[in-house]
Each structure stands twice: as structure tokens, then as C-alpha cells.
Design a protein around this motif. Sequence first.
Motif, short mmCIF file in Angstrom:
data_model
loop_
_atom_site.label_atom_id
_atom_site.label_comp_id
_atom_site.label_asym_id
_atom_site.label_seq_id
_atom_site.Cartn_x
_atom_site.Cartn_y
_atom_site.Cartn_z
N SER A 1 0.82 -1.30 -0.48
CA SER A 1 -0.17 -0.16 0.02
C SER A 1 0.68 1.38 0.00
O SER A 1 0.57 2.22 -0.48
N SER B 1 -9.77 7.70 5.17
CA SER B 1 -8.16 7.73 4.81
C SER B 1 -7.79 9.17 4.81
O SER B 1 -7.76 9.92 3.35
N MET C 1 -6.12 8.34 0.88
CA MET C 1 -6.77 8.54 -0.61
C MET C 1 -7.24 10.10 -0.68
O MET C 1 -7.93 10.33 -1.75
N SER D 1 -7.13 1.95 -3.50
CA SER D 1 -8.35 1.94 -1.84
C SER D 1 -8.91 0.51 -2.32
O SER D 1 -8.57 0.49 -0.62
N ILE E 1 -5.73 -0.43 0.46
CA ILE E 1 -5.75 0.01 1.50
C ILE E 1 -6.47 -0.62 2.93
O ILE E 1 -5.77 -0.61 3.46
N HIS F 1 -7.18 1.18 7.11
CA HIS F 1 -8.53 0.97 7.42
C HIS F 1 -10.10 0.31 7.47
O HIS F 1 -9.65 -0.48 6.70
N THR G 1 -13.45 -0.41 5.57
CA THR G 1 -14.28 0.21 4.12
C THR G 1 -14.73 1.61 4.47
O THR G 1 -14.77 2.05 3.44
N ASP H 1 -14.19 4.03 6.31
CA ASP H 1 -13.42 5.53 5.92
C ASP H 1 -12.65 5.55 4.55
O ASP H 1 -12.03 6.91 4.24
N VAL H 2 -12.89 4.23 3.60
CA VAL H 2 -12.40 4.71 2.15
C VAL H 2 -13.56 5.45 1.46
O VAL H 2 -13.40 6.21 0.43
N TRP I 1 -14.33 8.71 -1.02
CA TRP I 1 -14.27 9.11 -1.96
C TRP I 1 -14.97 10.16 -1.88
O TRP I 1 -14.76 11.15 -3.00
#
Length: 308
Positions: A75, A174, A177, A208, A211, A217, A219, A221-222, A226
Motif C-alpha cells: 500500500s 483515509s 485517499m 482503495s 488499503i 482502514h 472500508t 474510511d475509503v 471518495w
Amino acid sequence: MWIAKQLWKRVCMETSVELKLLAEKWKLLLAGLICQYLHGLAAHGIHYLHRPGPTLQDLGFKILPELGKEKGYVSESLFSFIFLSFVLWTVHPFVCHSKRFYTVLIWRRILAFLVASQTLRIITFYSTQLPGPNYHCREGSKLARLPPPESVTEVLLINFPHGVIYGCGDLIFSSHMIFTLVFVITYHKYGSKRFIKLLAWVLAIIQSLIIVASRKHYTVDVVVAWYTVNLVVFFVDKKLPEMPDRSSGSQPLLPLSSKEKDGKFREDHHMLLNGNSVDTADRRQRVQVNSKHENGNQSHPDSAVNGL
């Protein structure tokens, strides 16, 4: 030898222009850099409050197998590639003929996007502290909890970069991200290669997934990153003045003659420093009118153009 000489002239000219822009915009750039440190300080502070616990149920964890401690570098390696590639692209106007932006102006814009996104991030991860899913944040790890600081200096130094890589508690949303999406969105708008634009979005999706697979993180958080970063960039971008487009040829690429420098270059450069683009069609019209005036064919149109 000739190519090296021309390249050196181009670099010197670009450096001169960028330094003048930096002299105008340095306060905003410095404020953005200070906010980067404050964001790191906040992320380090939440680690003192982090309490390890059972990993929360997560759909991404069920779908994506865990890479494990041994492959945790994947990552960070991908993020480092994206970060360095973008930085190199933002400084390419110093050496390339094709230029669509000024490095100082585009980083001023990038820092504005980052600061707005990171401010929201600080608010969210201080509002609710979640148990970190990463291996070093789980129960039994020595890094899961930070002992109380012995001095203010220990807090202010934030133990960079070890404290950033092995931080816990700064989850929603994140930070990796945030940087990735800001870079990708910026290149999508100001970049010129369609293939690289497509590749950038693909890399953002891969980042994504990695990570989540690395368990850095949850999910959520991602996912939150976005839509939050895209919305932040959309609204902040509308508030900022649009950057001048250099692809129209409004700015000379190499040093001009002394007469041209005293005339057209100074006028156009002054307009660019004030955030105004130079209309090449208007300049062409002025040159034609002035040429006719010098030939003695028409004197009244020149007077009209100058408001006399």
C-alpha cells in the motif's frame, strides 16, 4: 551542447517567473504547509486516545483477504509512486515546452483542497474513536497505545515518519485517499494525456482496495473519502480564481529580446500575477493596429484603442 543551453535558458526563465509568483503567493502557500503539520499533529494526538479492541465487522474485510504484516509495504509503495509521479508532473513546466499551468499556482490550489479535506477528517476522527484494524493497532501490540508524553516536545515532533506510518485512531476518513484523489482530480483537470488520466483513476481504485486489504482502514474510511474529497474539490474549486491557461501561448517559453521584455512580457506577466489570463487575440489586434499606426496609414484607430 545547443540543446543543453536552450534547456538551461528555459529553466532560468521559468524559475524567474515562478519566483515572482512565489513572492506574491508565499503567505497562502506557507499557511497550507503549516496546516499539513497541524494535520500530522492532530493524527499523532489521537493515537494517545486510541484504545485497541475487537475489529469491527466490515464488508471489505470479508471480500478482500488480508495481505498481512509481511505485505504491508504494498500500500505504501503504491502511494509513494502516485505521490512522486504527481510531484514530478507539477514541476515539469521547468523543462518542457508544453506548459498548461504554473507550479506555484497549482500547488496553491492543491494545498487548498488538502486543507479543507483534512479539516473535515480531523473533526470526524476526533468525534468518535474506533479500534484500529491494522496489525500494530490491535490488542497485544506495543504500538496500539502510546504512553503519556513526557514533554511537549515529544508531542510537537510527532515522531515523523515512524509516528505517521504506525499511527492508530485516525481512521475516518483515509488520509492516503485524500492525497490520492486530490492528485488524480487535479491531473484530470490540468493534465493533457488521456491515457494517464485513465490510468490515474485506475490506480486510485487499486489504492482503495489495497488499503482495505492491508487493514490500514475500514472500508467506510475509503468510501467516505471518495465522495467527501470529490465534493470538497468541487466546491473549493468554484471559490478559487481560475488559473491562466499557458497552452494558449500567452507566456513566452524562452528569453525574449530586450525590447520585447520591456513591452509585451512585462505587461502579460503583470496580468498573470494578478490572476488574469492574457487574450492572445486581443494582443494580435493591438499589434496590427500599432503596425498600421507606425506605417502612417491609420492614426485614429490607434487613438481609439488607447481611449484617446
